[in-house]
Structures are given as C-alpha cells and as structure tokens.
Motif scaffolding. Structure first.
Motif, PDB file in Angstrom:
ATOM      1  N   MET A 152      72.596  21.711  67.035  1.00 46.76           N
ATOM      2  CA  MET A 152      72.070  22.776  66.181  1.00 46.76           C
ATOM      3  C   MET A 152      70.543  22.727  66.158  1.00 46.76           C
ATOM      4  O   MET A 152      69.965  21.660  66.089  1.00 46.76           O
ATOM      5  CB  MET A 152      72.611  22.573  64.759  1.00 46.76           C
ATOM      6  CG  MET A 152      72.488  23.780  63.882  1.00 46.76           C
ATOM      7  SD  MET A 152      73.353  23.467  62.331  1.00 46.76           S
ATOM      8  CE  MET A 152      72.016  23.571  61.180  1.00 46.76           C
ATOM      9  N   LYS A 153      69.901  23.900  66.208  1.00 47.21           N
ATOM     10  CA  LYS A 153      68.439  23.932  66.183  1.00 47.21           C
ATOM     11  C   LYS A 153      67.952  23.529  64.797  1.00 47.21           C
ATOM     12  O   LYS A 153      68.571  23.879  63.801  1.00 47.21           O
ATOM     13  CB  LYS A 153      67.950  25.340  66.476  1.00 47.21           C
ATOM     14  CG  LYS A 153      68.436  25.847  67.810  1.00 47.21           C
ATOM     15  CD  LYS A 153      67.289  26.310  68.640  1.00 47.21           C
ATOM     16  CE  LYS A 153      67.792  26.811  69.982  1.00 47.21           C
ATOM     17  NZ  LYS A 153      66.706  26.959  70.930  1.00 47.21           N
ATOM     18  N   ASN A 154      66.848  22.789  64.758  1.00 48.49           N
ATOM     19  CA  ASN A 154      66.394  22.405  63.427  1.00 48.49           C
ATOM     20  C   ASN A 154      65.637  23.551  62.757  1.00 48.49           C
ATOM     21  O   ASN A 154      65.255  24.521  63.392  1.00 48.49           O
ATOM     22  CB  ASN A 154      65.614  21.090  63.453  1.00 48.49           C
ATOM     23  CG  ASN A 154      64.233  21.254  64.004  1.00 48.49           C
ATOM     24  OD1 ASN A 154      63.669  22.340  63.974  1.00 48.49           O
ATOM     25  ND2 ASN A 154      63.693  20.162  64.504  1.00 48.49           N
ATOM     26  N   LYS A 155      65.434  23.393  61.439  1.00 44.28           N
ATOM     27  CA  LYS A 155      64.877  24.483  60.632  1.00 44.28           C
ATOM     28  C   LYS A 155      63.466  24.896  61.106  1.00 44.28           C
ATOM     29  O   LYS A 155      63.081  26.055  60.990  1.00 44.28           O
ATOM     30  CB  LYS A 155      64.860  24.030  59.164  1.00 44.28           C
ATOM     31  CG  LYS A 155      64.307  25.026  58.161  1.00 44.28           C
ATOM     32  CD  LYS A 155      65.306  26.067  57.884  1.00 44.28           C
ATOM     33  CE  LYS A 155      64.977  27.121  56.879  1.00 44.28           C
ATOM     34  NZ  LYS A 155      63.862  27.198  56.086  1.00 44.28           N
ATOM     35  N   ALA A 156      62.722  23.929  61.682  1.00 41.37           N
ATOM     36  CA  ALA A 156      61.369  24.245  62.127  1.00 41.37           C
ATOM     37  C   ALA A 156      61.366  25.366  63.160  1.00 41.37           C
ATOM     38  O   ALA A 156      60.402  26.106  63.269  1.00 41.37           O
ATOM     39  CB  ALA A 156      60.702  23.001  62.700  1.00 41.37           C
ATOM     40  N   MET A 157      62.456  25.514  63.908  1.00 38.52           N
ATOM     41  CA  MET A 157      62.530  26.534  64.951  1.00 38.52           C
ATOM     42  C   MET A 157      62.538  27.953  64.382  1.00 38.52           C
ATOM     43  O   MET A 157      62.235  28.896  65.083  1.00 38.52           O
ATOM     44  CB  MET A 157      63.802  26.347  65.790  1.00 38.52           C
ATOM     45  CG  MET A 157      63.895  25.009  66.483  1.00 38.52           C
ATOM     46  SD  MET A 157      62.707  24.863  67.802  1.00 38.52           S
ATOM     47  CE  MET A 157      63.472  25.905  69.031  1.00 38.52           C
ATOM     48  N   VAL A 158      62.922  28.145  63.134  1.00 41.66           N
ATOM     49  CA  VAL A 158      63.061  29.503  62.616  1.00 41.66           C
ATOM     50  C   VAL A 158      61.887  29.941  61.755  1.00 41.66           C
ATOM     51  O   VAL A 158      61.892  31.025  61.196  1.00 41.66           O
ATOM     52  CB  VAL A 158      64.377  29.701  61.825  1.00 41.66           C
ATOM     53  CG1 VAL A 158      65.562  29.460  62.716  1.00 41.66           C
ATOM     54  CG2 VAL A 158      64.409  28.838  60.591  1.00 41.66           C
ATOM     55  N   ILE A 159      60.876  29.126  61.652  1.00 46.20           N
ATOM     56  CA  ILE A 159      59.711  29.542  60.873  1.00 46.20           C
ATOM     57  C   ILE A 159      59.051  30.720  61.577  1.00 46.20           C
ATOM     58  O   ILE A 159      58.779  30.673  62.769  1.00 46.20           O
ATOM     59  CB  ILE A 159      58.711  28.371  60.736  1.00 46.20           C
ATOM     60  CG1 ILE A 159      59.301  27.313  59.815  1.00 46.20           C
ATOM     61  CG2 ILE A 159      57.369  28.861  60.201  1.00 46.20           C
ATOM     62  CD1 ILE A 159      58.496  26.042  59.778  1.00 46.20           C
ATOM     63  N   LYS A 160      58.834  31.782  60.806  1.00 43.33           N
ATOM     64  CA  LYS A 160      58.178  32.963  61.377  1.00 43.33           C
ATOM     65  C   LYS A 160      56.676  32.814  61.230  1.00 43.33           C
ATOM     66  O   LYS A 160      56.179  32.596  60.125  1.00 43.33           O
ATOM     67  CB  LYS A 160      58.573  34.218  60.589  1.00 43.33           C
ATOM     68  CG  LYS A 160      59.991  34.664  60.786  1.00 43.33           C
ATOM     69  CD  LYS A 160      60.202  35.907  59.919  1.00 43.33           C
ATOM     70  CE  LYS A 160      61.539  36.528  60.154  1.00 43.33           C
ATOM     71  NZ  LYS A 160      61.774  37.716  59.340  1.00 43.33           N
TER      72      LYS A 160
ATOM     73  N   ASN B 180      60.798  20.781  58.015  1.00 51.40           N
ATOM     74  CA  ASN B 180      61.779  19.709  57.824  1.00 51.40           C
ATOM     75  C   ASN B 180      61.538  18.810  56.624  1.00 51.40           C
ATOM     76  O   ASN B 180      62.362  17.979  56.324  1.00 51.40           O
ATOM     77  CB  ASN B 180      61.808  18.824  59.070  1.00 51.40           C
ATOM     78  CG  ASN B 180      62.432  19.554  60.221  1.00 51.40           C
ATOM     79  OD1 ASN B 180      63.573  19.987  60.143  1.00 51.40           O
ATOM     80  ND2 ASN B 180      61.675  19.728  61.274  1.00 51.40           N
ATOM     81  N   SER B 181      60.423  18.960  55.998  1.00 48.66           N
ATOM     82  CA  SER B 181      60.113  17.999  54.935  1.00 48.66           C
ATOM     83  C   SER B 181      60.210  18.649  53.568  1.00 48.66           C
ATOM     84  O   SER B 181      60.844  19.683  53.399  1.00 48.66           O
ATOM     85  CB  SER B 181      58.694  17.474  55.133  1.00 48.66           C
ATOM     86  OG  SER B 181      57.791  18.528  54.891  1.00 48.66           O
ATOM     87  N   GLU B 182      59.522  18.028  52.653  1.00 49.97           N
ATOM     88  CA  GLU B 182      59.515  18.527  51.267  1.00 49.97           C
ATOM     89  C   GLU B 182      58.909  19.919  51.151  1.00 49.97           C
ATOM     90  O   GLU B 182      59.054  20.594  50.140  1.00 49.97           O
ATOM     91  CB  GLU B 182      58.793  17.527  50.346  1.00 49.97           C
ATOM     92  CG  GLU B 182      57.287  17.557  50.368  1.00 49.97           C
ATOM     93  CD  GLU B 182      56.645  16.833  51.553  1.00 49.97           C
ATOM     94  OE1 GLU B 182      55.416  16.775  51.591  1.00 49.97           O
ATOM     95  OE2 GLU B 182      57.369  16.335  52.448  1.00 49.97           O
ATOM     96  N   PHE B 183      58.216  20.377  52.186  1.00 55.89           N
ATOM     97  CA  PHE B 183      57.629  21.716  52.165  1.00 55.89           C
ATOM     98  C   PHE B 183      58.697  22.798  52.137  1.00 55.89           C
ATOM     99  O   PHE B 183      58.516  23.863  51.593  1.00 55.89           O
ATOM    100  CB  PHE B 183      56.819  21.976  53.445  1.00 55.89           C
ATOM    101  CG  PHE B 183      55.507  21.271  53.523  1.00 55.89           C
ATOM    102  CD1 PHE B 183      54.385  21.828  52.940  1.00 55.89           C
ATOM    103  CD2 PHE B 183      55.379  20.069  54.187  1.00 55.89           C
ATOM    104  CE1 PHE B 183      53.159  21.195  53.027  1.00 55.89           C
ATOM    105  CE2 PHE B 183      54.163  19.424  54.286  1.00 55.89           C
ATOM    106  CZ  PHE B 183      53.056  19.995  53.698  1.00 55.89           C
ATOM    107  N   ARG B 184      59.795  22.510  52.813  1.00 57.37           N
ATOM    108  CA  ARG B 184      60.728  23.571  53.214  1.00 57.37           C
ATOM    109  C   ARG B 184      61.167  24.475  52.072  1.00 57.37           C
ATOM    110  O   ARG B 184      61.275  25.680  52.238  1.00 57.37           O
ATOM    111  CB  ARG B 184      61.950  22.936  53.881  1.00 57.37           C
ATOM    112  CG  ARG B 184      62.848  23.951  54.523  1.00 57.37           C
ATOM    113  CD  ARG B 184      63.909  23.324  55.372  1.00 57.37           C
ATOM    114  NE  ARG B 184      64.653  22.306  54.664  1.00 57.37           N
ATOM    115  CZ  ARG B 184      65.458  21.445  55.273  1.00 57.37           C
ATOM    116  NH1 ARG B 184      65.579  21.461  56.576  1.00 57.37           N
ATOM    117  NH2 ARG B 184      66.118  20.562  54.575  1.00 57.37           N
TER     118      ARG B 184
END
Ligand SMILES: NC(=O)c1ccc[n+]([C@@H]2O[C@H](COP(=O)([O-])OP(=O)(O)OC[C@H]3O[C@@H](n4cnc5c(N)ncnc54)[C@H](OP(=O)(O)O)[C@@H]3O)[C@@H](O)[C@H]2O)c1
Length: 194
Positions: free
Chosen positions: A1-9, A108-112
């Motif tokens: 699965m692609k990680n969340k960082a990949m979907v940041i616009k 991926n971190s607390e920023f998300r």
C-alpha cells in the motif's frame, strides 16, 4: 500500500511579472498590498478551524521575510536547506534537508492530522521540484502585467496544465497603483488522487 505521503497535494502559489521574474535582491520586486493579502488569505484559510496549512519554502525565501512576519502566522512553516539551519527559537517552524524528506515527514508523522493544505511558496528550485513531482496538483499564479527588473525567475511551466476556477480566487483584472494583474489557477492533469 502506498504511504500517506504519496497523496499530499502540492499547491504552488507565486506572483510573476511579464518576464516571469519573481524576485530581486532577495526581495519582491514590487509592492502590491492586494496581492500580498491574497497570498496570506489563500495560504492561511482552512475549512477545519482546528487545522492549519503548511507553507514550504526555500531558505532564501525564509530569509527574505521581514522579522515581524517571521514565521508566517497561522501556518506551519517548513524551510528547506541543505545546511544545518537552527530555527528552534520559532514555534512550529520545521527544517528539512530536501523536499522529499519534508513531504515524507508531513505525511507520516504528527503533522498528518493537523494540516489541511500544503502550499509551496518558492523560490525557483522549490517550485521547479514541486512541479516535477507526481504530487503537483495546482499552480496559483498571479500574472502581473508589467516588467520589473528581476534576478530570480519562475521556472518553466509544463505545457499541459489546464486552467481551472477556484471560487476563492477573484476573477478578472485587478489593479493597484496602476499595476494590473490577474489571478490564474492551473491544474496538473496528471495528478492522480490515490
Ligand atoms: N514572487 C513570488 O511569488 C515569490 C515567492 C517566493 C520567493 N520570491 C522571491 O524569490 C527570491 C528567493 O528565491 P530563490 O529562488 O532565490 O531561493 P529559495 O528557493 O527561496 O531558497 C534557495 C535555498 O533553499 C534551499 N533549497 C532549495 N531547494 C532545496 C531542496 N530541494 N532541498 C534542500 N534545500 C533546498 C537551499 O538552501 P541552502 O543554501 O541553505 O542549502 C537554497 O540555497 C527572493 O527574491 C524572494 O523575494 C518571490
């Protein structure tokens, strides 16, 4: 699965004059209050009042901000530098050695869970790298209909961008101090929300 960082616009925002200049002497070549207010409004506005937007900038753009506007208020400031910048005295200002590292961290971190929109606010190389990224979503470009002497320029814009409307963006020609400008919004047709 692609990680969340990949979907940041990645939303880029810039103002350029007729020769595509964006800066001179590490400053803006013009003083356009309305345009600066637009920049502040666009990069600060969130739907969820518990969230902030992220602004990502190169070290020289950070340096160019007057002390009283540093960090950019109500936004999470991220500064890119290949050297060891120490900006710990500023609250919620983060430094990264590369754009990739920055995007990975914020995805991926607390920023998300505490940011809404990511704005790339310059300068040249940060815009260029962002437009080359598969995460490049939109370019908010103010075109200023005047020639200013510049030493820093907006990079080549991909030919395939499509102009779109954003209800938050005023339409038509704006005017301040005899300088005319238009707010444009371009979308990357290759952006895929994963
Ligand atoms: N008109 C506009 O919309 C607009 C917007 C932004 C800025 N500006 C203007 O543009 C000028 C500043 O832009 P600029 O292009 O000269 O500089 P910049 O991109 O703001 O900063 C360049 C520096 O950022 C760091 N950097 C850039 N890309 C990086 C990467 N991928 N990874 C790690 N570090 C990276 C490096 O810092 P180190 O040298 O520390 O390693 C590099 O020297 C000023 O005149 C400013 O007023 C205008």
């Amino acid at each position: 699965m692609k990680n969340k960082a990949m979907v940041i616009k990645l939303n880029l925002i810039a103002a350029a004059c007729e020769n595509m200049g964006i800066g001179k002497g590490n400053n803006l070549p013009w003083r356009l209050r309305t345009e600066l207010d637009y920049f502040t409004r666009m990069t600060s506005a969130t739907v969820d009042k518990n969230k902030k937007n992220i602004v990502i900038m190169g070290r020289r753009t950070w340096d160019s901000l007057p002390n009283k506007f540093k960090p950019l208020s109500d936004r999470i400031n991220c500064v890119l530098s290949r050297s060891d910048l120490d900006l710990k005295k500023y609250q919620d200002v983060h430094t990264f050695k590369s754009l990739e590292q920055c995007l990975e961290k914020i995805g991926n971190s607390e920023f998300r869970d505490r940011f809404e929109t990511v704005w790339i606010i310059g300068g040249t190389n940060v815009y260029k790298e962002s437009m080359e990224s598969e995460q490049f979503y939109r370019l908010y470009l103010t075109k200023i209909f005047k020639h200013f002497d510049c030493d820093t320029f907006f990079p080549k814009i991909p030919d395939n961008l499509i102009e779109v409307r954003d209800p938050a963006v005023p339409e038509g020609t704006q005017k301040e101090k005899d300088v005319e400008f238009v707010y444009h919004v371009y979308e990357n047709p290759n952006f895929k929300a994963l």
